[in-house]
Design an enzyme around this catalytic site. Sequence first.
Site, PDB file in Angstrom:
ATOM      1  N   ASN A  60       0.809  -1.232   0.000  1.00 36.93           N
ATOM      2  CA  ASN A  60       0.000   0.000   0.000  1.00 36.93           C
ATOM      3  C   ASN A  60       0.839   1.277   0.000  1.00 36.93           C
ATOM      4  O   ASN A  60       0.446   2.281  -0.579  1.00 36.93           O
ATOM      5  CB  ASN A  60      -1.034  -0.019   1.131  1.00 36.93           C
ATOM      6  CG  ASN A  60      -0.427  -0.117   2.498  1.00 36.93           C
ATOM      7  OD1 ASN A  60       0.726  -0.517   2.658  1.00 36.93           O
ATOM      8  ND2 ASN A  60      -1.186   0.243   3.508  1.00 36.93           N
ATOM      9  N   LYS A 110      12.268  -7.863   1.267  1.00 31.08           N
ATOM     10  CA  LYS A 110      11.313  -8.588   0.428  1.00 31.08           C
ATOM     11  C   LYS A 110      10.124  -7.644   0.214  1.00 31.08           C
ATOM     12  O   LYS A 110       9.359  -7.374   1.131  1.00 31.08           O
ATOM     13  CB  LYS A 110      10.845  -9.875   1.123  1.00 31.08           C
ATOM     14  CG  LYS A 110       9.873 -10.679   0.282  1.00 31.08           C
ATOM     15  CD  LYS A 110       8.536 -10.795   0.982  1.00 31.08           C
ATOM     16  CE  LYS A 110       7.492 -11.442   0.112  1.00 31.08           C
ATOM     17  NZ  LYS A 110       6.895 -10.533  -0.888  1.00 31.08           N
ATOM     18  N   PRO A 111       9.965  -7.135  -1.017  1.00 34.21           N
ATOM     19  CA  PRO A 111       8.827  -6.234  -1.254  1.00 34.21           C
ATOM     20  C   PRO A 111       7.556  -7.051  -1.478  1.00 34.21           C
ATOM     21  O   PRO A 111       7.626  -8.246  -1.763  1.00 34.21           O
ATOM     22  CB  PRO A 111       9.232  -5.530  -2.554  1.00 34.21           C
ATOM     23  CG  PRO A 111      10.055  -6.534  -3.296  1.00 34.21           C
ATOM     24  CD  PRO A 111      10.767  -7.372  -2.236  1.00 34.21           C
ATOM     25  N   GLU A 127       4.491  -4.079  12.263  1.00 35.32           N
ATOM     26  CA  GLU A 127       3.552  -2.974  11.990  1.00 35.32           C
ATOM     27  C   GLU A 127       2.351  -3.608  11.308  1.00 35.32           C
ATOM     28  O   GLU A 127       2.416  -3.963  10.134  1.00 35.32           O
ATOM     29  CB  GLU A 127       4.201  -1.947  11.053  1.00 35.32           C
ATOM     30  CG  GLU A 127       5.378  -1.203  11.652  1.00 35.32           C
ATOM     31  CD  GLU A 127       4.957  -0.170  12.674  1.00 35.32           C
ATOM     32  OE1 GLU A 127       3.751   0.154  12.754  1.00 35.32           O
ATOM     33  OE2 GLU A 127       5.832   0.316  13.403  1.00 35.32           O
ATOM     34  N   LEU A 128       1.255  -3.770  12.049  1.00 37.24           N
ATOM     35  CA  LEU A 128       0.146  -4.587  11.543  1.00 37.24           C
ATOM     36  C   LEU A 128      -1.100  -3.737  11.264  1.00 37.24           C
ATOM     37  O   LEU A 128      -1.023  -2.531  11.131  1.00 37.24           O
ATOM     38  CB  LEU A 128      -0.134  -5.712  12.550  1.00 37.24           C
ATOM     39  CG  LEU A 128       1.102  -6.527  12.940  1.00 37.24           C
ATOM     40  CD1 LEU A 128       0.771  -7.569  13.994  1.00 37.24           C
ATOM     41  CD2 LEU A 128       1.764  -7.173  11.729  1.00 37.24           C
ATOM     42  N   CYS A 134      -2.856   1.845   6.519  1.00 40.81           N
ATOM     43  CA  CYS A 134      -3.009   1.171   7.812  1.00 40.81           C
ATOM     44  C   CYS A 134      -3.596   2.127   8.846  1.00 40.81           C
ATOM     45  O   CYS A 134      -4.219   1.689   9.804  1.00 40.81           O
ATOM     46  CB  CYS A 134      -1.675   0.628   8.281  1.00 40.81           C
ATOM     47  SG  CYS A 134      -0.425   1.898   8.334  1.00 40.81           S
ATOM     48  N   GLU A 177     -10.974  -4.180   9.145  1.00 42.55           N
ATOM     49  CA  GLU A 177     -10.415  -3.175   8.243  1.00 42.55           C
ATOM     50  C   GLU A 177     -11.088  -3.278   6.869  1.00 42.55           C
ATOM     51  O   GLU A 177     -11.083  -4.352   6.280  1.00 42.55           O
ATOM     52  CB  GLU A 177      -8.945  -3.538   8.034  1.00 42.55           C
ATOM     53  CG  GLU A 177      -7.952  -2.547   8.505  1.00 42.55           C
ATOM     54  CD  GLU A 177      -6.524  -3.020   8.213  1.00 42.55           C
ATOM     55  OE1 GLU A 177      -6.302  -4.210   7.927  1.00 42.55           O
ATOM     56  OE2 GLU A 177      -5.642  -2.179   8.295  1.00 42.55           O
TER      57      GLU A 177
HETATM   58  P1  NAP Z   1       0.065  -8.921   3.836  1.00 46.45           P
HETATM   59  O1  NAP Z   1      -0.756  -9.785   2.986  1.00 46.45           O
HETATM   60  O2  NAP Z   1       0.314  -9.311   5.237  1.00 46.45           O
HETATM   61  O3  NAP Z   1       1.433  -8.739   3.056  1.00 46.45           O
HETATM   62  C1  NAP Z   1       2.487  -7.944   3.550  1.00 46.45           C
HETATM   63  C2  NAP Z   1       3.799  -8.549   3.146  1.00 46.45           C
HETATM   64  O4  NAP Z   1       3.921  -9.811   3.768  1.00 46.45           O
HETATM   65  C3  NAP Z   1       3.956  -8.793   1.652  1.00 46.45           C
HETATM   66  O5  NAP Z   1       5.297  -8.604   1.288  1.00 46.45           O
HETATM   67  C4  NAP Z   1       3.571 -10.250   1.531  1.00 46.45           C
HETATM   68  O6  NAP Z   1       4.150 -10.892   0.412  1.00 46.45           O
HETATM   69  C5  NAP Z   1       4.173 -10.788   2.796  1.00 46.45           C
HETATM   70  N1  NAP Z   1       3.619 -12.069   3.224  1.00 46.45           N
HETATM   71  C6  NAP Z   1       2.506 -12.711   2.794  1.00 46.45           C
HETATM   72  N2  NAP Z   1       2.379 -13.896   3.434  1.00 46.45           N
HETATM   73  C7  NAP Z   1       3.437 -13.998   4.254  1.00 46.45           C
HETATM   74  C8  NAP Z   1       3.875 -14.983   5.174  1.00 46.45           C
HETATM   75  N3  NAP Z   1       3.188 -16.093   5.385  1.00 46.45           N
HETATM   76  N4  NAP Z   1       4.986 -14.755   5.877  1.00 46.45           N
HETATM   77  C9  NAP Z   1       5.692 -13.619   5.702  1.00 46.45           C
HETATM   78  N5  NAP Z   1       5.351 -12.653   4.840  1.00 46.45           N
HETATM   79  C10 NAP Z   1       4.229 -12.836   4.137  1.00 46.45           C
HETATM   80  O7  NAP Z   1      -0.514  -7.454   3.945  1.00 46.45           O
HETATM   81  P2  NAP Z   1      -0.905  -6.501   2.757  1.00 46.45           P
HETATM   82  O8  NAP Z   1      -2.203  -6.965   2.223  1.00 46.45           O
HETATM   83  O9  NAP Z   1       0.231  -6.318   1.800  1.00 46.45           O
HETATM   84  O10 NAP Z   1      -1.028  -5.105   3.488  1.00 46.45           O
HETATM   85  C11 NAP Z   1      -2.199  -4.697   4.080  1.00 46.45           C
HETATM   86  C12 NAP Z   1      -2.127  -4.846   5.577  1.00 46.45           C
HETATM   87  O11 NAP Z   1      -0.948  -4.245   6.064  1.00 46.45           O
HETATM   88  C13 NAP Z   1      -3.257  -4.149   6.251  1.00 46.45           C
HETATM   89  O12 NAP Z   1      -3.720  -4.923   7.321  1.00 46.45           O
HETATM   90  C14 NAP Z   1      -2.601  -2.878   6.780  1.00 46.45           C
HETATM   91  O13 NAP Z   1      -3.259  -2.299   7.872  1.00 46.45           O
HETATM   92  C15 NAP Z   1      -1.259  -3.362   7.140  1.00 46.45           C
HETATM   93  N6  NAP Z   1      -0.315  -2.250   7.180  1.00 46.45           N
HETATM   94  C16 NAP Z   1       0.185  -1.863   8.385  1.00 46.45           C
HETATM   95  C17 NAP Z   1       1.041  -0.779   8.442  1.00 46.45           C
HETATM   96  C18 NAP Z   1       1.603  -0.309   9.754  1.00 46.45           C
HETATM   97  O14 NAP Z   1       2.553   0.458   9.733  1.00 46.45           O
HETATM   98  N7  NAP Z   1       1.092  -0.731  10.894  1.00 46.45           N
HETATM   99  C19 NAP Z   1       1.383  -0.102   7.284  1.00 46.45           C
HETATM  100  C20 NAP Z   1       0.847  -0.524   6.079  1.00 46.45           C
HETATM  101  C21 NAP Z   1       0.002  -1.622   6.040  1.00 46.45           C
HETATM  102  P3  NAP Z   1       3.336 -11.111  -0.950  1.00 46.45           P
HETATM  103  O15 NAP Z   1       2.999  -9.765  -1.440  1.00 46.45           O
HETATM  104  O16 NAP Z   1       4.324 -11.817  -1.801  1.00 46.45           O
HETATM  105  O17 NAP Z   1       2.139 -11.924  -0.602  1.00 46.45           O
END
Ligand code: NAP
Length: 473
Positions: free
Chosen positions: A148, A171-172, A246-247, A280, A377
């Site tokens: 995002n 890892k992006p 950071e979730l 987030c 969310e």
């Molecule tokens: P996500 O599905 O958790 O993915 C985030 C990252 O983790 C991606 O690089 C993803 O790789 C990777 N990932 C996926 N499965 C994994 C696993 N089993 N083990 C380790 N890494 C794994 O989250 P998203 O959909 O990209 O982002 C949205 C979420 O992030 C929302 O809940 C948002 O609130 C949260 N967020 C939090 C913050 C903060 O600062 N607190 C900031 C921004 C976003 P792939 O892309 O290859 O699947």
Amino acid sequence: MKIHPLYLNGEFVTTDQHFSVRNPATAEVFAEMSAVDRPRLKRAIQDAHAAFAGWRALTAKARGEFLHKIANELERRRDEIARTMTLEAGKPLAQSLGELAMTVDHLHWFAEEARRGYGRVIPHQTDGKRNLVVKTPIGVVGAIGPWNFPLVLGVRKVAPALAAGCTAILKPASATPLCNVAFAEACHAAGLPKGVFQLAAGSAGEIAAEFLENPLLRKISFTGSTEVGRSLIAGAAAQIKPLSLELGGLNPVLVFDDADLEKAVDGAMVAKFRNTGQSCIAANRIYVQRGLYDLFVRRLVEKTKALKVGDGLEPDVQVGPLIDEKAVQKALEHIADAVQHGARVLCGGKRLDRPGWFLEATVLADVPKESLCLREETFAPVAAVRPFETEAEAIEAANEAPFGLAAYAFTSDLSRAFRLMEQVETGMLAINDGLPTTTNAPFGGVKQSGWGRELGSEGLDAFLETKHVSIGI
Ligand code: NAP
């Protein structure tokens, strides 16, 4: 179609294995990205470990100078990188430029903050002994970023890690690797020693497993969903691997009767619609006190109807596409569920009749408490508004979520502002402000929103170990 490279040990590497990158505004594939395999990743961790000794031995000032150079290189290429970001993330171009500017600011900040990794000398309490606290870099760091804010959230980990004297592998997110390739190019152009920063895109499961299991990798810093955060916590148990997390959030906005109406509406608009609601810290639950409720909702609807939704590359677009079809379906499900529970759709509510993953900017009023959009969310341009009567009720509503990332409050009562500061369970509280993020202040959440803080001086500390040294004299 161009296959973009990984960046491993100072070299750009194109692999036979690759994956597609789509433009959310058209749903079409426009690039391919190389994927790292397990043996290559193991090698990258070894190379990062080998590079660590030389990198940590540099003066903090010298490390900072590399970060300044990387920042300057990104700045020089800002228009081109912002365009790439819009293509892969769908973000309106002006917001991509904003993300670029913040990334550059983070790099300059941590370049300087590197020089302030202070330890301390403690007044001794035993004759013939002296006590010192020294800070040392934690070692090789594995950083995992979300899509995002595809550039700034990776750099928010890599810049402080490098400043602290650590080496890092990023890892992006698979949806948005390309602006991170540009970041790797900026590191290369800055002459960063090989192995200090590496870019390893590919299978999340495999990369996470290697990060968790490889003893040479000393810390994982993750931004993404709470669900993945939870799986990392479980995986980290075997080696007690330190994690920064950071979730997700379920961020409340509390608008009190004594608020400045325009300020509150404008603040809620930024908190809700920036990045097409995919932030987030996005406003997920907007609670408005009864006396201001009708006026607030009317102004919010007027301003939401005026938002221009479209391809982020089109001029003046303020709301872009969502990241993928799943995101559109989730938002539509939240809207339908709220309506089923009795909410009113005052504007928007439907997907746009065009290719890509577009949703109309939406306002839902009188949203019942049990609706999904107040419990999960939404991550979309859907503003869910609900009235409240008393301050106590508002605080209780804010705190009932299992998350605590950001909260917003609009009030002109200073005493109330202090009560909220003390009572709202959140990592960040924005009072009369729709956008609290700033490089020089800690960013992060409480409860299920994560562990640790990024940015500010806390951001550097996350990559430093604290060592007590007792000296007999
Ligand atoms: P996500 O599905 O958790 O993915 C985030 C990252 O983790 C991606 O690089 C993803 O790789 C990777 N990932 C996926 N499965 C994994 C696993 N089993 N083990 C380790 N890494 C794994 O989250 P998203 O959909 O990209 O982002 C949205 C979420 O992030 C929302 O809940 C948002 O609130 C949260 N967020 C939090 C913050 C903060 O600062 N607190 C900031 C921004 C976003 P792939 O892309 O290859 O699947």
